[in-house]
Design an enzyme around this catalytic site. Structure first.
Site, mmCIF file in Angstrom:
data_model
loop_
_atom_site.group_PDB
_atom_site.id
_atom_site.type_symbol
_atom_site.label_atom_id
_atom_site.label_comp_id
_atom_site.label_asym_id
_atom_site.label_seq_id
_atom_site.Cartn_x
_atom_site.Cartn_y
_atom_site.Cartn_z
ATOM 1 N N ARG A 141 19.217 -26.621 6.694
ATOM 2 C CA ARG A 141 18.608 -27.624 7.580
ATOM 3 C C ARG A 141 17.798 -28.601 6.731
ATOM 4 O O ARG A 141 17.421 -28.283 5.587
ATOM 5 C CB ARG A 141 17.682 -26.934 8.592
ATOM 6 C CG ARG A 141 16.630 -26.085 7.906
ATOM 7 C CD ARG A 141 15.685 -25.367 8.853
ATOM 8 N NE ARG A 141 14.869 -24.430 8.094
ATOM 9 C CZ ARG A 141 13.745 -24.762 7.466
ATOM 10 N NH1 ARG A 141 13.294 -26.000 7.507
ATOM 11 N NH2 ARG A 141 13.067 -23.861 6.784
ATOM 12 N N ASP B 262 20.824 -38.625 -2.723
ATOM 13 C CA ASP B 262 19.432 -38.864 -3.113
ATOM 14 C C ASP B 262 18.443 -38.237 -2.127
ATOM 15 O O ASP B 262 17.315 -37.939 -2.499
ATOM 16 C CB ASP B 262 19.188 -40.374 -3.227
ATOM 17 C CG ASP B 262 20.054 -40.996 -4.311
ATOM 18 O OD1 ASP B 262 19.970 -40.536 -5.461
ATOM 19 O OD2 ASP B 262 20.840 -41.913 -4.000
ATOM 20 N N GLU C 268 13.409 -34.893 -0.978
ATOM 21 C CA GLU C 268 12.694 -33.719 -0.450
ATOM 22 C C GLU C 268 12.028 -32.934 -1.578
ATOM 23 O O GLU C 268 10.885 -32.499 -1.462
ATOM 24 C CB GLU C 268 13.659 -32.780 0.290
ATOM 25 C CG GLU C 268 14.148 -33.277 1.625
ATOM 26 C CD GLU C 268 14.800 -32.153 2.427
ATOM 27 O OE1 GLU C 268 14.616 -30.973 2.081
ATOM 28 O OE2 GLU C 268 15.512 -32.465 3.407
#
Ligand code: ADP
Ligand code: MG
Length: 373
Positions: A53, A78, A83
């Protein structure tokens, strides 16, 4: 900041974060067929984690002990590296954590950093499995080098860290609207651009920036606004990364900044790497991931469709910089502020959308590290 390159132990241990849904959904298969054989040959070991997720990778690098790995490798677009960078900066020990070497293997539709690193390492422009092979080679043979990161602060007080780009207007619209053409892979950007060119929009806003100094001895810190302030009223918090070039968003920009006189834009782009996509060689002047400069590009509403077409066609080879295209401006900057006069349009940071709002940012030269040659 560490030395530009340090020697890794002979047998490298990689944490590989892979988004199986990135791009056309082939990352898992390509990792098995194209990456594992090379890693094995290079005597590298890895732990593979496929994300289930959004935000999972961000939480993992924020919360886990990373000392067991020599580098964090992202096989996705990217978006997954975005993240990782933000997860590292959320850690209490961010100053140390952000020095963890990062590496990219192209597995998404937006593989701009992979294409940039491949270019810095001397490879010819490539996409698909050719680019993947280049980046796998760089991962095995390269060393960590400084990677610039941009710190962005929005009017709601949100802090975002970015390794690639900030966009508003045409480019961010295309990035997000073309999600529905994901099956096309990286061609979704060219296709999306042609769709958008037929229905051009303009965006009203105020754009200000701090031009980069051209003298070789200047550093972003020597432009610091903070040096002019009374130090007793200016408490520095060691727990957060200070943006020494910025004043609060509700105050006017410092007097040595430039504010663009026009307020109608078709696109605003800040790019700190050479490529905006695998076949978008947008900033050919960028030669390494740690130059300490953002390339600001903007087009005002007076630009014609023909000029925009010339720009996007030229970008594939980087030839647009040699042609003079009216109403497109390029300035190297170290900080910027953008204040939309109406909250319209999409903004993107490293290709990920954020709500349209006033925001400002500054570059932090070599804050992170990326494996390159
Ligand atoms: P692409 O280049 O194809 O857009 P990215 O790696 O940029 O690929 O990923 C796109 C988005 O998917 C990012 O916002 C990322 O956070 C999100 N994401 C990561 N893992 C997953 C997952 N397992 N399922 C759905 N979305 C994911
Ligand atoms: Mg993406």
């Amino acid at each position: 900041q560490g030395p530009p390159s340090s020697i890794l132990p002979p047998s490298r241990r990689f944490l590989v974060l892979l988004n199986p849904f990135a791009g056309t959904g082939k990352a898992s298969g390509h990792f098995q067929t194209h990456v594992i054989p090379t890693l094995t040959e290079a005597n590298a070991t890895f732990t593979l984690l496929e994300t289930e997720r959004p935000k999972q990778a961000q939480e993992l690098v924020r919360d886990e002990d990373l000392s067991g790995w020599d580098a964090i490798v992202v096989m996705a677009g990217d978006g997954l590296l975005f993240e990782v960078v933000n997860g590292l900066m959320e850690r209490p020990d961010w100053a140390c954590a952000i020095k963890k070497p990062l590496a990219v293997l192209p597995g998404g539709s937006g593989n701009a950093l992979a294409a940039s690193v491949s270019y810095y390492s001397g490879h010819k422009q490539a996409s698909g499995t050719k680019l993947l092979n280049n980046c796998t080679f760089i991962l095995c043979k390269g060393q960590p080098v400084p990677l610039d990161l941009v710190s962005l602060t929005t009017s709601s007080g949100r802090r975002i860290f970015s390794f690639l780009s900030f966009a508003w207007g045409l480019i961010s619209d295309v990035d997000i609207e073309s999600e529905r053409y994901r099956f096309m892979g990286s061609a979704r950007f060219s296709f999306g651009t042609f769709v958008r060119l037929t229905a051009l929009r303009t965006y009203r806003g105020r754009l200000s920036y701090l031009p980069a100094r051209t003298s070789p001895d200047s550093t972003p810190e020597s432009d610091s606004h903070r040096h002019n302030l009374n130090s007793s009223t200016d408490t520095v918090n060691p727990n957060v990364l200070e943006d020494s070039l910025l004043v609060p968003l509700n105050e006017p920009v410092p007097p040595h900044w430039t504010t663009v006189t026009e307020d109608q834009f078709v696109l605003v782009l800040l790019l700190y790497q050479s490529h905006l996509g695998a076949d978008l060689f947008t900033a050919p002047m960028v030669q390494s991931p740690g130059e300490g400069v953002m390339q600001l590009f903007y087009a005002t509403s007076r630009i014609s469709r023909a000029s925009l077409l010339k720009l996007f066609l030229g970008m594939e080879k980087g030839s647009h910089m040699g042609e003079s295209i009216p109403h497109i401006t390029n300035v190297p900057v170290t900080a910027f502020r953008l204040e939309p006069l109406e909250n319209v349009g999409i903004m993107t940071v490293d290709g990920e959308s954020i709500p349209c709002c006033s925001l400002q940012g500054q570059i932090h030269k070599g804050l992170g590290r990326i494996i390159s040659i």
